[in-house]
Write a protein that holds these residues in place. Structure first.
Motif, PDB file in Angstrom:
ATOM      1  N   ASP A 235      70.326  57.587  12.531  1.00  0.00           N
ATOM      2  CA  ASP A 235      69.189  56.845  13.064  1.00  0.00           C
ATOM      3  C   ASP A 235      68.093  56.803  12.009  1.00  0.00           C
ATOM      4  N   VAL A 236      67.170  55.871  12.205  1.00  0.00           N
ATOM      5  CA  VAL A 236      66.092  55.666  11.251  1.00  0.00           C
ATOM      6  C   VAL A 236      64.912  55.047  11.994  1.00  0.00           C
ATOM      7  N   PHE A 237      63.700  55.324  11.521  1.00  0.00           N
ATOM      8  CA  PHE A 237      62.513  54.798  12.198  1.00  0.00           C
ATOM      9  C   PHE A 237      61.414  54.600  11.169  1.00  0.00           C
ATOM     10  N   ALA A 238      60.684  53.490  11.281  1.00  0.00           N
ATOM     11  CA  ALA A 238      59.573  53.191  10.372  1.00  0.00           C
ATOM     12  C   ALA A 238      58.253  53.510  11.054  1.00  0.00           C
ATOM     13  N   GLN A 239      57.408  54.274  10.367  1.00  0.00           N
ATOM     14  CA  GLN A 239      56.130  54.685  10.917  1.00  0.00           C
ATOM     15  C   GLN A 239      55.201  55.069   9.766  1.00  0.00           C
ATOM     16  N   ASP A 240      53.904  54.904   9.975  1.00  0.00           N
ATOM     17  CA  ASP A 240      52.913  55.319   8.973  1.00  0.00           C
ATOM     18  C   ASP A 240      52.562  56.787   9.208  1.00  0.00           C
ATOM     19  N   PHE A 241      53.124  57.671   8.392  1.00  0.00           N
ATOM     20  CA  PHE A 241      52.887  59.101   8.562  1.00  0.00           C
ATOM     21  C   PHE A 241      51.679  59.601   7.769  1.00  0.00           C
ATOM     22  N   ASP A 242      51.347  58.935   6.678  1.00  0.00           N
ATOM     23  CA  ASP A 242      50.286  59.428   5.810  1.00  0.00           C
ATOM     24  C   ASP A 242      49.011  58.594   5.885  1.00  0.00           C
ATOM     25  N   ASN A 243      48.912  57.734   6.892  1.00  0.00           N
ATOM     26  CA  ASN A 243      47.687  56.974   7.167  1.00  0.00           C
ATOM     27  C   ASN A 243      47.208  56.146   5.978  1.00  0.00           C
ATOM     28  N   ASP A 244      48.159  55.563   5.243  1.00  0.00           N
ATOM     29  CA  ASP A 244      47.773  54.718   4.119  1.00  0.00           C
ATOM     30  C   ASP A 244      48.083  53.255   4.380  1.00  0.00           C
TER      31      ASP A 244
END
Length: 456
Positions: free
Chosen positions: A296-305
């Motif tokens: 599985d894979v998921f796209a998300q902004d983890f580092d708030n950039d």
């Protein structure tokens, strides 16, 4: 002299490295926090099921569908089994299916091969997280592996999609109102081992097209929504080398405001993506990493950039994330956990405005989450305060802010952008499906704010 010059160069190098590191967000994920050890979990999702403003967790496995109430701080205080003994469920999607402004649960019920009357089903929410018995959408599938919901015919409600392995079907079901669904409409019956289906606007014409993949013929394809009313064209091949593809999604990975396609393929151990030119033409493969038995894979902004990073899972053990530089180039693997992980999802689970990670483990029979403990670097934009009205809304949203709004985006939890406008404080949302969205605004000073809205 040379010694002093050497020392000076080294000091400058060290100073440059320190400054460079300070300029970026330092992202660390905490230790595993086990929510439950009950079954072999195979899929997870989140949503505010009880209307209290935080993200609850939902997980499924063989025979059970369970939701876990969040206390708002990442403490999952109550467990409710929605259904037990129902056959295997391979995927979950949470959305408003009946137009009553709360989140229902869509899944499938598989009795095991060679049964050819497995089901796509949904569970109605009363708004407080109480669910009724299953409601059957169809029993014309054989081994469902993926479900999804999106407005395919332009009438404002959420239609349903399914991918089923042993009958090779990619199909959709019209929502005819109030959560009642029409007969199965086949998009493809030749996707060998149909394992994944997703909907988004691939060609930029304002309607939702279909992304689909076959685990056995190694295909990743898209189908154009020709008339905006759910009439789909012939297969457009993106790739024939996605061996045992598990799940594929779309998101803007390179910052050019169109929908790229990213996926996890178990057979050739790939986490990768294909770039969209905005018209549905896809380039060569961009490999993110090789992950043994990628699931599985998921796209998300983890580092708030303000770009979308990638988190992935693999049955071989790794839970990893990869930082996006903003143009779709991803950094080296950062391992969060070496435990078995089957499915992954991301949302802010503890209310600190940072995206955490939720995972499901099949072999270890665990549902777990990992807190994002990162802190924003010195180059991070400040937040801007703004208000939205009306909320919930049907046709128009108006943004009220002390500073002039330069840019406005509306997107879902997958990072899929539905609306992008500039230099306006009023936006028409009448073409959006009913459901929950995020509104992100940037003011003329570069400050950013994000708020949740409900589209009626």
């Amino acid at each position: 002299m040379f010694k002093n010059l050497y020392t000076r160069v080294n000091l400058l190098t060290i100073l440059f490295v320190i400054i460079n590191q300070l300029g970026y967000s330092q992202i660390v994920f905490g230790d595993e926090q086990v929510i439950d050890q009950a079954i072999g979990f195979v899929h997870v999702h989140t949503g505010d099921l009880d209307g209290d403003g935080d993200e609850d967790a939902v997980a499924c496995g063989f025979g059970k569908l369970i939701w876990y109430e969040n206390d708002g701080l990442g403490g999952f205080i109550n467990t409710q089994v929605i259904v037990s003994g129902e056959g295997s469920m391979q995927s979950i999607y949470i959305t408003d299916l009946d137009g009553d402004d709360d989140l229902d649960i869509l899944t499938e019920s598989n009795q095991g091969y060679p049964v050819d009357n497995d089901q796509v089903v949904w569970f109605k929410n009363d708004g407080s997280g109480n669910f009724g018995s299953k409601i059957i959408i169809t029993d014309q599938i054989n081994t469902g592996h993926c479900v999804f919901a999106s407005d395919l015919d332009g009438d404002g409600d959420s239609d349903v999609l399914s991918a089923s392995v042993y009958d090779d079907k990619i199909a959709w079901y019209e929502n005819v109102g109030n959560g009642s669904f029409g007969t199965q409409q086949i998009i493809s019956s030749t996707t060998d081992g149909a394992s994944t289906v997703y909907a988004s606007d691939i060609d930029g014409d304002g309607d939702n097209d279909i992304i689909a993949g076959g685990a056995w013929d190694n295909t990743l394809s898209w189908y154009e929504n020709i008339d905006g009313q759910g009439t789909f064209g012939s297969e457009n091949l993106i790739s024939t080398t996605v061996d045992l593809i598990q799940f594929a999604y779309t998101a803007d990975l390179d910052g050019d405001y169109d929908q790229d396609v990213y996926f996890a393929a178990m057979g050739n151990n790939k986490i990768a993506w294909y770039q969209n030119d905005g018209n549905g033409n896809f380039g060569s493969l961009h490999l993110i990493d090789y992950e043994t038995n990628a699931t599985d894979v998921f796209a998300q902004d983890f580092d708030n950039d303000n770009d979308l990073d990638i988190v992935s899972t693999a049955d071989a053990g790794t839970l990893s994330w990869f930082e996006n530089n903003g143009t779709g180039e991803f950094g080296e693997q950062i391992i969060i956990s070496s435990n078995d992980n089957r499915s992954v999802y991301s949302a802010d689970l503890n209310g600190d405005n940072k995206n955490d990670i939720l995972t499901a483990s099949y072999y270890q029979e665990k549902l777990s989450w990992y807190v994002n403990t990162g802190t924003a670097g010195m180059n991070q934009n400040l937040t801007t305060d703004f208000s939205i009205y009306p909320n919930p809304a049907f046709k128009y949203l108006t943004i009220q802010s002390d500073a002039v709004i330069k840019e406005l985006k509306i997107f879902n939890s997958f990072g899929q952008i539905y609306i992008y406008v500039t230099d306006t404080s009023k936006v028409n949302i009448s073409n959006l499906n009913s459901g929950i969205y995020m509104v992100k605004v940037t003011d003329i000073y570069g400050n950013i704010g994000v708020k949740k809205i409900i589209k009626k």
